[in-house]
Scaffold this motif. Structure first.
Motif, PDB file in Angstrom:
ATOM      1  N   SER A   1       0.807  -1.217   0.000  1.00 48.80           N
ATOM      2  CA  SER A   1       0.000   0.000   0.000  1.00 48.80           C
ATOM      3  C   SER A   1       0.843   1.270   0.000  1.00 48.80           C
ATOM      4  N   SER A   2       2.119   1.170   0.374  1.00 48.51           N
ATOM      5  CA  SER A   2       2.969   2.359   0.374  1.00 48.51           C
ATOM      6  C   SER A   2       3.620   2.622  -0.982  1.00 48.51           C
TER       7      SER A   2
ATOM      8  N   ILE B   1       3.134 -10.667  -9.714  1.00 48.31           N
ATOM      9  CA  ILE B   1       4.144  -9.640  -9.461  1.00 48.31           C
ATOM     10  C   ILE B   1       4.053  -9.219  -7.999  1.00 48.31           C
ATOM     11  N   ILE B   2       5.183  -9.152  -7.330  1.00 44.55           N
ATOM     12  CA  ILE B   2       5.260  -8.608  -5.979  1.00 44.55           C
ATOM     13  C   ILE B   2       5.986  -7.271  -6.045  1.00 44.55           C
ATOM     14  N   ILE B   3       5.340  -6.227  -5.555  1.00 45.06           N
ATOM     15  CA  ILE B   3       5.943  -4.902  -5.468  1.00 45.06           C
ATOM     16  C   ILE B   3       5.973  -4.512  -4.001  1.00 45.06           C
ATOM     17  N   GLN B   4       7.163  -4.330  -3.451  1.00 46.35           N
ATOM     18  CA  GLN B   4       7.314  -4.099  -2.019  1.00 46.35           C
ATOM     19  C   GLN B   4       7.140  -2.625  -1.655  1.00 46.35           C
ATOM     20  N   ASN B   5       7.459  -2.316  -0.400  1.00 42.78           N
ATOM     21  CA  ASN B   5       7.132  -1.011   0.160  1.00 42.78           C
ATOM     22  C   ASN B   5       7.964   0.111  -0.456  1.00 42.78           C
ATOM     23  N   ASN B   6       7.315   1.248  -0.581  1.00 42.65           N
ATOM     24  CA  ASN B   6       7.921   2.510  -1.019  1.00 42.65           C
ATOM     25  C   ASN B   6       8.551   2.415  -2.410  1.00 42.65           C
ATOM     26  N   VAL B   7       7.986   1.605  -3.265  1.00 47.20           N
ATOM     27  CA  VAL B   7       8.419   1.549  -4.661  1.00 47.20           C
ATOM     28  C   VAL B   7       7.688   2.630  -5.442  1.00 47.20           C
TER      29      VAL B   7
ATOM     30  N   GLY C   1      11.909  -5.027  -5.225  1.00 46.59           N
ATOM     31  CA  GLY C   1      12.188  -4.814  -3.815  1.00 46.59           C
ATOM     32  C   GLY C   1      11.956  -3.395  -3.345  1.00 46.59           C
ATOM     33  N   SER C   2      11.980  -3.224  -2.058  1.00 43.06           N
ATOM     34  CA  SER C   2      11.632  -1.964  -1.414  1.00 43.06           C
ATOM     35  C   SER C   2      12.546  -0.828  -1.842  1.00 43.06           C
ATOM     36  N   ASN C   3      11.945   0.358  -1.930  1.00 39.60           N
ATOM     37  CA  ASN C   3      12.644   1.609  -2.246  1.00 39.60           C
ATOM     38  C   ASN C   3      13.242   1.650  -3.648  1.00 39.60           C
ATOM     39  N   SER C   4      12.821   0.758  -4.511  1.00 43.10           N
ATOM     40  CA  SER C   4      13.267   0.820  -5.906  1.00 43.10           C
ATOM     41  C   SER C   4      12.380   1.772  -6.690  1.00 43.10           C
ATOM     42  N   ASN C   5      12.891   2.233  -7.831  1.00 41.86           N
ATOM     43  CA  ASN C   5      12.087   3.113  -8.678  1.00 41.86           C
ATOM     44  C   ASN C   5      12.169   2.639 -10.123  1.00 41.86           C
TER      45      ASN C   5
ATOM     46  N   THR D   1       5.601   8.868  -1.167  1.00 42.28           N
ATOM     47  CA  THR D   1       4.862   9.652  -0.172  1.00 42.28           C
ATOM     48  C   THR D   1       4.428  10.998  -0.732  1.00 42.28           C
ATOM     49  N   SER D   2       5.341  11.671  -1.452  1.00 43.64           N
ATOM     50  CA  SER D   2       5.036  13.011  -1.951  1.00 43.64           C
ATOM     51  C   SER D   2       3.908  13.004  -2.971  1.00 43.64           C
TER      52      SER D   2
END
Length: 220
Positions: free
Chosen positions: A37-38, A51-57, A76-80, A203-204
């Motif tokens: 959800s993030s 497909i798995i998309i982790q947090n803050n992607v 994985g997390s924090n990827s763009n 977040t932004s």
């Protein structure tokens, strides 16, 4: 954890699509993406299948992530995943991570820059930069590597950690891969700056547009 808002048809809104892969002889079992959800999914994106998309992607506009042939995918997390990026995979060809097979496995804090292509089978470890209009196909990219604009990495090669692929290079043999230099300091710093900016985007953008509004201003 996996509670990204969707409509009953699988569509999030009229400006992007998240849904099951179509059943085919190659991939007969429809599966729905699991998206934290993030994560932020921009308008005009297409995401289907296992497909798995982790947090803050952060998923930018005009991204296509299709697990309709090769699957599953992992981000994985924090990827763009930046504008115009394509992720796709070949049937029944895998990389193995933690005893599980994946068509594409992208680690944490990975940047896939504008118009790059990542095609499975492919493993990209943490903190890798995949440059503008570059292609990674049938390759193992180890931690901290930097693939420059317009480069191609393919043919089953493995890049050692912190490898630097020059602009426009074709790395299609293990001999070429083994001769690559380490990432220069300026490129390493550039990748870190890109990461820092893009980690703020989920977040932004969520605050700016809200979960129920397209960036064009249309509510849904």
């Amino acid at each position: 954890m996996w509670n990204y808002p969707i409509m009953p048809t699988g569509q999030m809104n009229p400006y992007n699509y998240i849904g099951y892969n179509p059943p085919t002889s190659t991939n007969p079992y429809p599966k729905f993406p699991q998206i934290d959800s993030s994560a932020f999914l921009s308008p005009f994106t297409f995401i289907i299948g296992d497909i798995i998309i982790q947090n803050n992607v952060y998923i930018a506009p005009f991204v296509s992530i299709r697990a309709d042939e090769g699957s599953p995918f992992f981000i994985g997390s924090n990827s763009n995943i930046q504008d115009g990026v394509i992720l796709h995979g070949l049937k029944k060809q895998y990389v193995t991570v933690n005893n599980r097979n994946y068509s594409i496995h992208i680690g944490r804090r990975v940047t896939c820059a504008h118009n790059s292509i990542v095609h499975g089978p492919c493993l990209i470890e943490d903190d890798v930069f995949v440059g503008f209009q570059s292609t990674v196909f049938n390759a193992y990219i180890k931690e901290g590597s930097f693939i420059s604009s317009g480069a191609v990495v393919t043919n089953g090669v493995t890049l050692k950690p912190n490898s630097f692929v020059p602009p426009g290079a074709s790395i299609d043999t293990q001999e070429k891969a083994d001769k690559l230099p380490s990432v220069p300091i300026d490129k390493e710093e550039f990748a870190k700056i890109v990461q820092k900016v893009n980690q703020e985007f989920p977040t932004s953008y969520s605050l700016l547009f809200g979960k129920n509004r397209c960036s064009c201003g249309v509510a849904w």
